[in-house]
Motif scaffolding. Sequence first.
Motif, PDB file in Angstrom:
ATOM      1  N   SER A   1     -14.720   4.472  58.144  1.00 48.44           N
ATOM      2  CA  SER A   1     -14.478   5.078  56.794  1.00 48.44           C
ATOM      3  C   SER A   1     -13.512   6.231  56.967  1.00 48.44           C
ATOM      4  O   SER A   1     -13.252   6.703  58.077  1.00 48.44           O
TER       5      SER A   1
ATOM      6  N   GLU B   1     -11.503   1.363  51.266  1.00 55.82           N
ATOM      7  CA  GLU B   1     -11.303   2.652  50.493  1.00 55.82           C
ATOM      8  C   GLU B   1      -9.811   2.373  49.748  1.00 55.82           C
ATOM      9  O   GLU B   1      -8.970   2.803  50.577  1.00 55.82           O
ATOM     10  N   GLY B   2      -9.913   2.158  48.560  1.00 61.52           N
ATOM     11  CA  GLY B   2      -8.409   2.089  47.945  1.00 61.52           C
ATOM     12  C   GLY B   2      -7.506   1.065  48.286  1.00 61.52           C
ATOM     13  O   GLY B   2      -6.267   0.920  47.916  1.00 61.52           O
ATOM     14  N   THR B   3      -8.104   0.070  49.086  1.00 62.23           N
ATOM     15  CA  THR B   3      -7.244  -1.310  49.387  1.00 62.23           C
ATOM     16  C   THR B   3      -8.302  -2.379  49.795  1.00 62.23           C
ATOM     17  O   THR B   3      -9.409  -1.866  50.363  1.00 62.23           O
ATOM     18  N   ASP B   4      -7.662  -3.476  49.456  1.00 61.03           N
ATOM     19  CA  ASP B   4      -8.530  -4.621  50.062  1.00 61.03           C
ATOM     20  C   ASP B   4      -7.944  -5.197  51.087  1.00 61.03           C
ATOM     21  O   ASP B   4      -8.505  -6.183  51.821  1.00 61.03           O
TER      22      ASP B   4
ATOM     23  N   ALA C   1      -6.280  -0.507  55.557  1.00 56.97           N
ATOM     24  CA  ALA C   1      -7.519   0.380  55.480  1.00 56.97           C
ATOM     25  C   ALA C   1      -7.808   1.082  56.795  1.00 56.97           C
ATOM     26  O   ALA C   1      -8.039   2.240  56.875  1.00 56.97           O
TER      27      ALA C   1
ATOM     28  N   ASN D   1      -5.023   3.757  57.544  1.00 59.53           N
ATOM     29  CA  ASN D   1      -5.365   4.990  56.599  1.00 59.53           C
ATOM     30  C   ASN D   1      -6.312   5.940  57.520  1.00 59.53           C
ATOM     31  O   ASN D   1      -6.042   7.017  57.648  1.00 59.53           O
TER      32      ASN D   1
END
Length: 325
Positions: free
Chosen positions: A179, A202-205, A210, A213
């Motif tokens: 995460s 988080e903020g993307t599929d 992810a 990031n």
Amino acid sequence: MTISKLSFLIPGNYAENDPHTGLEATLRIIELGEALGYHGAWVRQRHLEHGISSAAVFLAAASQRTRRIELGSAVIQIGYESPFRLAEDLAMAEALSAGRLNVGLSAGPPQHLDLLGPLVFDGDYRSFDFSHRRIARLVELLRAEPLGEPIAIPGGKAVPRVQPGVPGLLDRLWYGGGSLKSAEWAGANGFNLLVGNVTSGEGTDDFVTAQLNQIAVYRAQARGASGRIALGRVIVPLDSASRTTRERYLAYAQSRHARTLQPNGDKRTLFAPDLVGTLADIAERLTADAAVAAADELRLELPYEFDEADYAQILTDAIGLLTKS
């Protein structure tokens, strides 16, 4: 794709009525990994399962069967542990390995807390601090700084501190990320970062986005420090497998493919596809994986369901990734 360090993660399975045979097989696979030229061998620490319940004990044994390969735990849930006793166990394993231990950790309330809390902790376990502060206590103990005034021991006096003193282990502490929050904490607190084939969306599929990031957040928090990022993928080459084994491997990957197509559950968990194919095909897919390029080392995550012969074949084929990078 450039792979300078190639390691593997093995689950350490055994039959309920015969733990010795399974654990011995895992030790043999680690010996094979060293002979083949792998940089590191990692084991999962698992509670209430037919697997390695104490990574420190198992890796101490593995250290006596190997000489070069790094040995790692992925991951030790700090919520189950006494930081002082864990520090002693890890320090002993580090000394026995002659400086080859890598310690992966995670924070948060441990699994099965309602079941195990009354057995592990005295008092009201629901009020215990399972946060990152518990890991910070472990780190301070591993620094082996004096805990008080000299104490009487057989033959004289000694300064009370965690023994044996192994300051080099502090550079080989890892945090299991998945995460943005965990990646940020690892970077800000001087830990190396473990990322695998499961992550939070988080903020993307998109799985790779992810993970990129998280790596970016980690690098930003590390502020130029030399923290290592080890990235895991399930890798199963088919090259030297028999026809029957190839079919079984392909069926295994197909049974797990649906979970990679969308976020899963309330936490929107994302899964990376298993890499099953010829070594050339796997190398091509790894080259296209931007998260692999952003990491420092690659770790093969061996499937839970396979046996010793499967693991030996996979590792023997997969070491060829070093020459294809």
